[in-house]
Scaffold this motif. Structure first.
Motif, PDB file in Angstrom:
ATOM      1  N   ALA A   1     -10.092  -9.383  -6.251  1.00 56.49           N
ATOM      2  CA  ALA A   1      -9.207  -9.711  -5.128  1.00 56.49           C
ATOM      3  C   ALA A   1      -9.980  -9.782  -3.821  1.00 56.49           C
ATOM      4  N   ARG A   2     -10.868  -8.829  -3.592  1.00 56.43           N
ATOM      5  CA  ARG A   2     -11.617  -8.812  -2.338  1.00 56.43           C
ATOM      6  C   ARG A   2     -12.671  -9.921  -2.304  1.00 56.43           C
ATOM      7  N   ALA A   3     -13.155 -10.329  -3.470  1.00 55.29           N
ATOM      8  CA  ALA A   3     -14.122 -11.425  -3.519  1.00 55.29           C
ATOM      9  C   ALA A   3     -13.488 -12.730  -3.044  1.00 55.29           C
TER      10      ALA A   3
ATOM     11  N   CYS B   1      -5.760 -13.369   6.417  1.00 58.58           N
ATOM     12  CA  CYS B   1      -4.871 -12.280   6.010  1.00 58.58           C
ATOM     13  C   CYS B   1      -4.731 -12.275   4.491  1.00 58.58           C
ATOM     14  N   SER B   2      -4.494 -11.105   3.924  1.00 62.54           N
ATOM     15  CA  SER B   2      -4.529 -11.021   2.461  1.00 62.54           C
ATOM     16  C   SER B   2      -3.542 -10.000   1.925  1.00 62.54           C
ATOM     17  N   ALA B   3      -3.226 -10.184   0.647  1.00 60.40           N
ATOM     18  CA  ALA B   3      -2.396  -9.234  -0.086  1.00 60.40           C
ATOM     19  C   ALA B   3      -2.680  -9.419  -1.561  1.00 60.40           C
TER      20      ALA B   3
ATOM     21  N   SER C   1      -2.725  -4.789   1.337  1.00 58.16           N
ATOM     22  CA  SER C   1      -2.530  -5.911   2.261  1.00 58.16           C
ATOM     23  C   SER C   1      -3.343  -5.695   3.522  1.00 58.16           C
ATOM     24  N   SER C   2      -3.616  -6.803   4.221  1.00 62.71           N
ATOM     25  CA  SER C   2      -4.388  -6.750   5.472  1.00 62.71           C
ATOM     26  C   SER C   2      -3.853  -7.783   6.457  1.00 62.71           C
ATOM     27  N   ASP C   3      -3.644  -7.344   7.704  1.00 55.13           N
ATOM     28  CA  ASP C   3      -3.208  -8.259   8.768  1.00 55.13           C
ATOM     29  C   ASP C   3      -4.363  -9.019   9.397  1.00 55.13           C
TER      30      ASP C   3
ATOM     31  N   GLY D   1       0.103  -9.190   6.495  1.00 58.20           N
ATOM     32  CA  GLY D   1      -0.201  -8.663   5.175  1.00 58.20           C
ATOM     33  C   GLY D   1       1.016  -8.159   4.427  1.00 58.20           C
ATOM     34  N   ILE D   2       1.850  -7.377   5.095  1.00 58.24           N
ATOM     35  CA  ILE D   2       3.031  -6.828   4.414  1.00 58.24           C
ATOM     36  C   ILE D   2       4.014  -7.924   4.016  1.00 58.24           C
TER      37      ILE D   2
END
Length: 234
Positions: free
Chosen positions: A48-50, A66-68, A80-82, A91-92
């Motif tokens: 996921a982080r890749a 932004c990710s989740a 999640s990340s804003d 993110g949320i």
């Protein structure tokens, strides 16, 4: 696609995921801001982080990445990340779009999916409510079109029979609707492998059917479990 299960079994025996090997992209424009959503199957947090890291390099001039992601058959890993957007506006909402996605009427079981929304700011402020809607809709719109599969945990069972009986028994099992997971040959016998739903009633039914087919001369020998991808029709 098949994958060996973890030693500790999950509480669920089936869930929905993105098709393996697929990187799905979808873009929407909102008040001149570009929202580029990228979805990919993720088997663990490193996967996921890749995806995030790769998109930071590809869209290096974008303001936000932004990710989740949600992982595991029981969806017990959720992150999640804003990425610089106001707290709680990116993110949320993206994560909620993943975990609340209905894959069938009344069913929310999507997992092993990483989502990244790349935003190019268009010069018009959207406000907190506008950002929440934009990031949520970006992921939801992408999921509407993305190829999904059902992941099923199946119990692999071995059936040992004389070489001469293997071909006919395999045909009989296939005709009865069973999924075969391969046939091997040992010096004294052939080993047929069945992939069965990982539930006691399914195993009991298969054992009874096998006994009837072989006049009680063959039985099921449970082995491990595998997660099998089954395409979903749209």
């Amino acid at each position: 696609m098949a994958e060996a299960s973890d030693p500790q079994e999950s509480r669920t025996s089936a869930y929905t995921s993105l098709a393996a090997g697929t990187v799905f992209r979808h873009e929407i424009d909102i008040k001149r801001s570009r929202f580029i959503t990228v979805l990919r199957r993720a088997d663990n947090e490193d996967d996921a982080r890749a995806l995030v890291a790769g998109l930071r390099r590809e869209f290096h001039d974008a303001r936000h990445h932004c990710s989740a992601f949600v992982l595991g058959p029981d969806r017990d890993v959720q992150r999640s990340s804003d990425d610089g957007e106001p707290s709680g506006t990116a993110g949320i909402p993206m994560l909620e779009a993943l975990i609340r996605r209905e894959t069938a009427p009344g069913v929310t079981d999507l997992s092993d999916v990483s989502a990244v929304v790349v935003r190019y700011f268009g010069g018009i402020l959207l406000g907190a409510g506008g950002l929440i809607r934009a990031y949520s809709e970006s992921v939801s719109a992408a999921l509407e079109l993305a190829p999904l599969v059902q992941r099923r945990r199946l119990r692999i069972c071995a059936v040992r029979v004389p070489h001469a009986a293997a071909g006919r028994l395999e045909n009989d099992l296939r005709s009865a609707g069973y999924v075969m997971a391969g046939t091997g040959y040992e010096s004294q016998s052939a080993v047929l492998r069945l992939a069965l739903p990982d539930a006691p009633d399914a195993l009991a039914e298969a054992a009874d059917r096998l006994a009837a087919m072989t006049a009680g001369s063959a039985g099921l020998q449970p082995e491990g479990t595998e997660w099998i991808d089954v395409p979903l029709s749209r």
